[in-house]
Design an enzyme around this catalytic site. Structure first.
Site, mmCIF file in Angstrom:
data_model
loop_
_atom_site.group_PDB
_atom_site.id
_atom_site.type_symbol
_atom_site.label_atom_id
_atom_site.label_comp_id
_atom_site.label_asym_id
_atom_site.label_seq_id
_atom_site.Cartn_x
_atom_site.Cartn_y
_atom_site.Cartn_z
ATOM 1 N N SER A 17 -14.720 -4.082 -22.304
ATOM 2 C CA SER A 17 -15.507 -3.789 -21.112
ATOM 3 C C SER A 17 -16.136 -2.404 -21.205
ATOM 4 O O SER A 17 -16.808 -2.086 -22.182
ATOM 5 C CB SER A 17 -14.641 -3.937 -19.855
ATOM 6 O OG SER A 17 -15.410 -3.827 -18.682
ATOM 7 N N HIS A 18 -15.912 -1.553 -20.209
ATOM 8 C CA HIS A 18 -16.562 -0.241 -20.157
ATOM 9 C C HIS A 18 -15.729 0.846 -20.828
ATOM 10 O O HIS A 18 -16.079 2.028 -20.750
ATOM 11 C CB HIS A 18 -16.814 0.152 -18.697
ATOM 12 C CG HIS A 18 -15.551 0.249 -17.885
ATOM 13 N ND1 HIS A 18 -14.804 -0.853 -17.562
ATOM 14 C CD2 HIS A 18 -14.910 1.319 -17.352
ATOM 15 C CE1 HIS A 18 -13.747 -0.463 -16.847
ATOM 16 N NE2 HIS A 18 -13.783 0.847 -16.711
ATOM 17 N N LYS A 23 -10.467 -11.215 -24.633
ATOM 18 C CA LYS A 23 -10.032 -11.987 -23.466
ATOM 19 C C LYS A 23 -10.378 -13.458 -23.666
ATOM 20 O O LYS A 23 -11.327 -13.805 -24.381
ATOM 21 C CB LYS A 23 -10.652 -11.438 -22.188
ATOM 22 C CG LYS A 23 -12.169 -11.351 -22.158
ATOM 23 C CD LYS A 23 -12.641 -10.656 -20.878
ATOM 24 C CE LYS A 23 -14.148 -10.524 -20.828
ATOM 25 N NZ LYS A 23 -14.626 -9.838 -19.599
ATOM 26 N N ASP A 68 -22.410 -2.633 -17.954
ATOM 27 C CA ASP A 68 -21.435 -2.195 -18.953
ATOM 28 C C ASP A 68 -21.608 -3.003 -20.236
ATOM 29 O O ASP A 68 -22.437 -3.932 -20.285
ATOM 30 C CB ASP A 68 -20.015 -2.314 -18.393
ATOM 31 C CG ASP A 68 -19.605 -3.756 -18.139
ATOM 32 O OD1 ASP A 68 -20.485 -4.588 -17.852
ATOM 33 O OD2 ASP A 68 -18.406 -4.056 -18.208
ATOM 34 N N ASP A 74 -20.173 -5.464 -21.888
ATOM 35 C CA ASP A 74 -20.116 -6.931 -21.945
ATOM 36 C C ASP A 74 -20.827 -7.584 -20.760
ATOM 37 O O ASP A 74 -20.781 -8.798 -20.590
ATOM 38 C CB ASP A 74 -18.672 -7.429 -22.043
ATOM 39 C CG ASP A 74 -17.900 -7.316 -20.748
ATOM 40 O OD1 ASP A 74 -17.997 -6.262 -20.093
ATOM 41 O OD2 ASP A 74 -17.172 -8.265 -20.392
ATOM 42 N N ASP A 118 -20.440 -7.732 -17.531
ATOM 43 C CA ASP A 118 -19.807 -8.377 -16.386
ATOM 44 C C ASP A 118 -19.781 -7.459 -15.159
ATOM 45 O O ASP A 118 -19.263 -7.843 -14.117
ATOM 46 C CB ASP A 118 -18.405 -8.886 -16.739
ATOM 47 C CG ASP A 118 -17.409 -7.776 -17.031
ATOM 48 O OD1 ASP A 118 -17.822 -6.610 -17.144
ATOM 49 O OD2 ASP A 118 -16.204 -8.094 -17.151
ATOM 50 N N GLU A 128 -15.391 -7.874 -6.604
ATOM 51 C CA GLU A 128 -14.338 -6.869 -6.639
ATOM 52 C C GLU A 128 -14.938 -5.477 -6.617
ATOM 53 O O GLU A 128 -16.071 -5.258 -7.035
ATOM 54 C CB GLU A 128 -13.425 -7.070 -7.848
ATOM 55 C CG GLU A 128 -14.113 -7.117 -9.189
ATOM 56 C CD GLU A 128 -13.144 -7.450 -10.313
ATOM 57 O OE1 GLU A 128 -12.005 -7.837 -10.035
ATOM 58 O OE2 GLU A 128 -13.541 -7.306 -11.471
ATOM 59 N N LYS A 181 -17.475 -12.655 -13.882
ATOM 60 C CA LYS A 181 -18.397 -11.658 -13.347
ATOM 61 C C LYS A 181 -19.709 -11.689 -14.123
ATOM 62 O O LYS A 181 -19.706 -11.798 -15.338
ATOM 63 C CB LYS A 181 -17.759 -10.278 -13.440
ATOM 64 C CG LYS A 181 -16.521 -10.104 -12.587
ATOM 65 C CD LYS A 181 -15.828 -8.789 -12.830
ATOM 66 C CE LYS A 181 -15.078 -8.776 -14.152
ATOM 67 N NZ LYS A 181 -14.224 -7.579 -14.310
#
Length: 551
Positions: free
Chosen positions: A146-147, A156, A304, A306, A308, A391, A410
């Protein structure tokens, strides 16, 4: 947290990771299973780590991928597996390792052509579309932290519903992977990468076009084009960088990339608040490069690595607080999606702003409050009983315009494009729309504070909240001058354990939970009274947690 003196300034040589050393560490460092920090550990977004630290190395990915294969076999998943990848340096190495295991296990792997990047939402969308068509079930793996900083890696698993795997699945995969590591990878099947990519089991296809061509089913692309919304995009060097030109060409949108860099060191990034390179599109420090362009466009967006998560920048007001945009997005969608049933729920994590509660109450829509982690929205988005799931960390997804499932993870693309749709249709920026919500419902003051925490204290906290938690355990019945109305350890939306506590008063709340992937204790708080009141909420929350852990 003290803001680093160079926060918001572009990284310099001393900030950059040594990529050759990092890659050597991936292949040369062997995890020591006697050390807990070297074991596979799935948090809310998969397993993450760093090759330097012995917790994201070749053995980890080989073991995790074989464990995913074993899970697929036990669950009767026999179709293809979509393999996504972001732009972190370790992602490429882990991608190769995963293919070596998947093909050795005779699994058909679908990847983007020419070794291209594939964002998380594109994998989710592809899984949802493929499984809707019937036939053998397909699933996916995404190689991404991710970030997280450039030296980190992550992986994941998204099962056939297309979203993040449920806790029982990730626990199974985690345990199986650690057994393989403990047994020196005995039972893990591999072949050479050269053999793997030369086989018919690796299907290299265009994954951009199907996703881009389907966007007008979820976003009013025609409205954006007709309004000629000028959109500035900073991909932050992420996996969606080559999608924007395709989106612009397909729908006639006025999109300009203000940063076309792809660099595994992410050397073009401004430093985050702690002085680290972190591609966090919700941080004004990390987004400083895009913020410089805010007056040149009607709207600026960033994502970010990926894709999401989303960051929304409006002229004159800068980067929107993620909670503010979530509230605006929900308010807009409820009133501009006529084919959505009024019975659909709006999902939010329990640490998201109560402004969302107020918006849902205003429109008489059901609001479902769930624990932290997007996995809690998957079922509702998959069966189209949730119109929206969002979220506080700038991640969300929602249904197609006809009320059917778009994706179950996301999606930073559609939230960025939704911001443009809002401007095109209403003539007001999302920031201006939020000002209207404040006029109706009052001003929200919100923050999150991260504090280092030991493994021992994490364990003690888990033991404490496993029992009945009330004001007696807190040691007080008041918070920042107000009576405590509720103490939660389970989410009201689904009665799931929240992995922490949430304490609520009439005009404020705080939530405390240890991070699933970092040695941090996170305290969230919100007040509808004042900034000073919020500071009192956080201060007293920290005192309450300290008192609980000392007793």
């Amino acid at each position: 947290m003290t803001i680093h003196k160079r926060a918001g300034q572009v990284a310099i040589q001393q900030d950059l990771v040594n990529i050759p050393k990092l890659m050597s560490s991936y292949y040369c460092i062997t995890p020591d299973m006697k050390m807990a920090e070297h074991r596979v550990s799935f948090g809310t977004s998969g397993h993450r780590g760093c090759a330097f630290n012995g917790n994201f190395n070749e053995q980890h990915i080989l073991a995790i991928t074989q464990a995913v294969v074993d899970y697929r076999n036990s669950a009767g998943i026999s179709g293809a597996l979509y393999l996504g990848i972001d732009t972190h340096a370790l992602s490429q190495a882990a991608y190769i390792s995963a293919i070596e295991v998947l093909v050795a296990n005779n699994i058909q792997v679908i990847v983007h052509q020419d070794d291209g990047f594939t964002p998380t939402p594109v994998v989710s969308h592809a899984i949802v579309v493929a499984n809707k068509q019937g036939g053998q079930s397909v699933d996916g793996l995404i190689i991404t932290p991710s970030h997280n900083p450039p030296q980190d890696g992550g992986i994941k698993y998204n099962p056939p519903h297309g979203g993040p795997a449920e806790g029982e699945i990730t626990q199974w995969i985690e345990q199986q992977a650690n057994l393989y590591l403990k047994d020196d990878l005995k039972g893990v099947n591999t072949i050479s990468y050269k053999q793997a990519i030369g086989s018919s089991l690796v299907d290299s296809v265009d994954l951009i076009a199907p996703y881009v061509d389907d966007l007008d089913s979820v976003i009013d692309m025609k409205a954006i084009a007709e309004a000629d919304v000028r959109i500035g995009v900073d991909p932050l060097g992420g996996s969606g960088i080559y999608y924007w030109d395709k989106i612009a060409a397909r729908y006639g949108l006025n999109i300009k990339l203000v940063n076309e860099s792809v660099d595994p060191r992410f050397g073009f990034m401004p430093l985050d608040k702690d002085g680290k390179i972190r591609m966090d599109c919700s941080s004004p420090y990390a987004m400083a490069g895009l913020l410089k362009h805010q007056e040149q466009f009607d709207l600026c967006v960033g994502n970010d690595p990926d894709y999401d998560r989303h960051g929304i920048v409006c002229p004159g007001t800068g980067l929107m607080n993620p909670n503010h945009f979530l509230a605006v997005a929900i308010d807009y969608l409820i009133t501009h999606r006529p084919l959505w049933s009024e019975k659909l729920a709006i999902g939010k994590t329990l640490v998201s702003s109560s402004m969302i509660d107020k918006v849902c109450a205003q429109h008489q829509r059901m609001m479902s409050e769930v624990p932290v982690g997007f996995k809690w929205f998957v079922e509702g988005l998959a069966n189209a009983s949730f119109a929206f799931g969002g979220e506080e960390s700038a991640g969300a997804a929602f249904l197609r315009r006809d009320g059917s499932t778009w994706c179950t993870d996301k999606d930073g693309f559609i939230l960025a494009l939704l911001a443009a749709e809002i401007l095109a249709v209403t003539g007001k920026t999302p920031a201006e729309r939020y000002t209207e919500l404040v006029a109706k419902h009052g001003e929200s003051f919100y923050t999150r504070v991260d504090s280092p925490v030991s493994a021992e204290k994490k364990t003690k906290f888990a033991e404490l909240i496993a029992t009945e938690v009330d004001v007696n355990l807190l040691g007080t019945n008041r918070l920042a001058g107000e009576s405590i109305q509720d103490v939660m350890t389970r989410a009201p939306g689904n009665n799931a354990n929240i992995g922490g506590i949430k304490v609520v008063t009439e005009n404020a709340w705080f939530a405390a939970r240890p991070s699933g992937t970092e040695a941090l204790f996170k305290i969230y708080g919100e007040s509808f009274i004042s900034q000073a009141h919020l500071e009192s909420v956080i201060c007293e929350a920290q005192s309450i947690i300290d008192r609980m852990l000392k007793n």
